[in-house]
Design a protein around this motif. Structure first.
Motif, mmCIF file in Angstrom:
data_model
loop_
_atom_site.group_PDB
_atom_site.id
_atom_site.type_symbol
_atom_site.label_atom_id
_atom_site.label_comp_id
_atom_site.label_asym_id
_atom_site.label_seq_id
_atom_site.Cartn_x
_atom_site.Cartn_y
_atom_site.Cartn_z
ATOM 1 N N VAL A 1 0.818 -1.209 0.000
ATOM 2 C CA VAL A 1 0.000 0.000 0.000
ATOM 3 C C VAL A 1 0.853 1.262 0.000
ATOM 4 O O VAL A 1 0.366 2.326 -0.320
ATOM 5 C CB VAL A 1 -0.982 0.050 1.194
ATOM 6 N N GLY A 2 2.093 1.149 0.356
ATOM 7 C CA GLY A 2 2.986 2.290 0.387
ATOM 8 C C GLY A 2 4.376 1.820 0.742
ATOM 9 O O GLY A 2 4.590 0.642 1.033
ATOM 10 N N ALA A 3 5.299 2.745 0.712
ATOM 11 C CA ALA A 3 6.679 2.406 1.043
ATOM 12 C C ALA A 3 6.756 1.851 2.457
ATOM 13 O O ALA A 3 6.310 2.493 3.405
ATOM 14 C CB ALA A 3 7.561 3.638 0.915
ATOM 15 N N GLY A 4 7.247 0.647 2.591
ATOM 16 C CA GLY A 4 7.446 0.038 3.894
ATOM 17 C C GLY A 4 6.191 -0.488 4.560
ATOM 18 O O GLY A 4 6.223 -0.826 5.729
ATOM 19 N N GLU A 5 5.083 -0.550 3.833
ATOM 20 C CA GLU A 5 3.840 -1.058 4.424
ATOM 21 C C GLU A 5 3.169 -2.065 3.516
ATOM 22 O O GLU A 5 3.335 -2.032 2.297
ATOM 23 C CB GLU A 5 2.850 0.086 4.703
ATOM 24 N N ARG A 6 2.417 -2.957 4.139
ATOM 25 C CA ARG A 6 1.599 -3.939 3.429
ATOM 26 C C ARG A 6 0.218 -3.916 4.041
ATOM 27 O O ARG A 6 0.070 -3.755 5.251
ATOM 28 C CB ARG A 6 2.146 -5.369 3.581
ATOM 29 N N ARG A 7 -0.787 -4.092 3.234
ATOM 30 C CA ARG A 7 -2.146 -4.242 3.747
ATOM 31 C C ARG A 7 -2.420 -5.724 3.897
ATOM 32 O O ARG A 7 -2.241 -6.507 2.972
ATOM 33 C CB ARG A 7 -3.155 -3.624 2.788
ATOM 34 N N VAL A 8 -2.837 -6.116 5.093
ATOM 35 C CA VAL A 8 -3.103 -7.511 5.399
ATOM 36 C C VAL A 8 -4.610 -7.692 5.547
ATOM 37 O O VAL A 8 -5.274 -6.906 6.221
ATOM 38 C CB VAL A 8 -2.397 -7.931 6.714
ATOM 39 N N GLN A 9 -5.117 -8.723 4.917
ATOM 40 C CA GLN A 9 -6.535 -9.054 5.051
ATOM 41 C C GLN A 9 -6.644 -10.402 5.734
ATOM 42 O O GLN A 9 -6.008 -11.369 5.323
ATOM 43 C CB GLN A 9 -7.191 -9.120 3.676
ATOM 44 N N LEU A 10 -7.428 -10.447 6.803
ATOM 45 C CA LEU A 10 -7.590 -11.675 7.578
ATOM 46 C C LEU A 10 -9.043 -12.097 7.595
ATOM 47 O O LEU A 10 -9.935 -11.259 7.620
ATOM 48 C CB LEU A 10 -7.151 -11.456 9.031
ATOM 49 N N ASP A 11 -9.258 -13.379 7.619
ATOM 50 C CA ASP A 11 -10.594 -13.923 7.841
ATOM 51 C C ASP A 11 -10.667 -14.320 9.301
ATOM 52 O O ASP A 11 -9.882 -15.147 9.766
ATOM 53 C CB ASP A 11 -10.846 -15.142 6.944
ATOM 54 N N LEU A 12 -11.596 -13.700 10.036
ATOM 55 C CA LEU A 12 -11.743 -13.959 11.465
ATOM 56 C C LEU A 12 -13.127 -14.519 11.749
ATOM 57 O O LEU A 12 -14.085 -14.202 11.043
ATOM 58 C CB LEU A 12 -11.582 -12.655 12.263
ATOM 59 N N PRO A 13 -13.249 -15.289 12.828
ATOM 60 C CA PRO A 13 -14.589 -15.693 13.249
ATOM 61 C C PRO A 13 -15.421 -14.441 13.545
ATOM 62 O O PRO A 13 -14.884 -13.423 14.014
ATOM 63 C CB PRO A 13 -14.341 -16.491 14.532
ATOM 64 N N VAL A 14 -16.704 -14.503 13.295
ATOM 65 C CA VAL A 14 -17.586 -13.354 13.463
ATOM 66 C C VAL A 14 -17.456 -12.747 14.854
ATOM 67 O O VAL A 14 -17.335 -11.527 14.995
ATOM 68 C CB VAL A 14 -19.056 -13.741 13.166
ATOM 69 N N GLU A 15 -17.459 -13.563 15.896
ATOM 70 C CA GLU A 15 -17.418 -13.013 17.247
ATOM 71 C C GLU A 15 -16.109 -12.275 17.529
ATOM 72 O O GLU A 15 -16.103 -11.255 18.211
ATOM 73 C CB GLU A 15 -17.689 -14.067 18.311
ATOM 74 N N LEU A 16 -15.002 -12.740 16.964
ATOM 75 C CA LEU A 16 -13.728 -12.051 17.154
ATOM 76 C C LEU A 16 -13.703 -10.740 16.367
ATOM 77 O O LEU A 16 -13.237 -9.714 16.870
ATOM 78 C CB LEU A 16 -12.571 -12.959 16.732
ATOM 79 N N ALA A 17 -14.225 -10.750 15.158
ATOM 80 C CA ALA A 17 -14.285 -9.525 14.354
ATOM 81 C C ALA A 17 -15.181 -8.481 15.029
ATOM 82 O O ALA A 17 -14.852 -7.285 15.055
ATOM 83 C CB ALA A 17 -14.795 -9.835 12.954
ATOM 84 N N GLU A 18 -16.299 -8.927 15.598
ATOM 85 C CA GLU A 18 -17.194 -8.003 16.296
ATOM 86 C C GLU A 18 -16.533 -7.450 17.548
ATOM 87 O O GLU A 18 -16.675 -6.269 17.878
ATOM 88 C CB GLU A 18 -18.516 -8.690 16.630
ATOM 89 N N TRP A 19 -15.799 -8.298 18.282
ATOM 90 C CA TRP A 19 -15.079 -7.831 19.459
ATOM 91 C C TRP A 19 -14.052 -6.785 19.066
ATOM 92 O O TRP A 19 -13.934 -5.735 19.715
ATOM 93 C CB TRP A 19 -14.390 -8.995 20.166
ATOM 94 N N LEU A 20 -13.303 -7.047 18.013
ATOM 95 C CA LEU A 20 -12.286 -6.105 17.530
ATOM 96 C C LEU A 20 -12.912 -4.763 17.187
ATOM 97 O O LEU A 20 -12.410 -3.717 17.592
ATOM 98 C CB LEU A 20 -11.551 -6.683 16.313
ATOM 99 N N GLN A 21 -14.008 -4.781 16.456
ATOM 100 C CA GLN A 21 -14.676 -3.540 16.078
ATOM 101 C C GLN A 21 -15.159 -2.790 17.315
ATOM 102 O O GLN A 21 -14.971 -1.583 17.432
ATOM 103 C CB GLN A 21 -15.853 -3.826 15.137
ATOM 104 N N GLY A 22 -15.780 -3.512 18.243
ATOM 105 C CA GLY A 22 -16.267 -2.873 19.459
ATOM 106 C C GLY A 22 -15.148 -2.303 20.308
ATOM 107 O O GLY A 22 -15.248 -1.179 20.826
ATOM 108 N N PHE A 23 -14.066 -3.051 20.458
ATOM 109 C CA PHE A 23 -12.927 -2.580 21.243
ATOM 110 C C PHE A 23 -12.306 -1.351 20.593
ATOM 111 O O PHE A 23 -11.935 -0.390 21.282
ATOM 112 C CB PHE A 23 -11.887 -3.681 21.404
ATOM 113 N N ALA A 24 -12.194 -1.363 19.279
ATOM 114 C CA ALA A 24 -11.638 -0.208 18.566
ATOM 115 C C ALA A 24 -12.500 1.033 18.808
ATOM 116 O O ALA A 24 -11.978 2.117 19.075
ATOM 117 C CB ALA A 24 -11.537 -0.516 17.074
#
Length: 60
Positions: free
Chosen positions: A7-30
């Motif tokens: 995505v830019g110098a020195g960076e990569r965009r990572v895409q992960l597949d997470l279980p729904v409950e973990l993805a929801e927890w991540l969004q809520g915590f953020a």
């Protein structure tokens, strides 16, 4: 499964597949911590990296 792309110098965009409950927890915590999910994950990974590297260096 997941993947990454540049995505830019020195960076990569990572895409992960997470279980729904973990993805929801991540969004809520953020939201609660006023950060983006990417900022939360970056902080967690940086901390885990420091812990693992310290553990590896103590074995040498």
């Amino acid at each position: 499964m997941g993947g990454y792309r540049r995505v830019g110098a020195g960076e990569r965009r990572v895409q992960l597949d997470l279980p729904v409950e973990l993805a929801e927890w991540l969004q809520g915590f953020a939201e609660l911590s006023h950060r983006s999910p990417a900022e939360v994950v970056r902080g967690l990974l940086e901390e885990e990296r420091r812990r693992v590297e310290a553990n590896w260096s103590s074995r040498e």
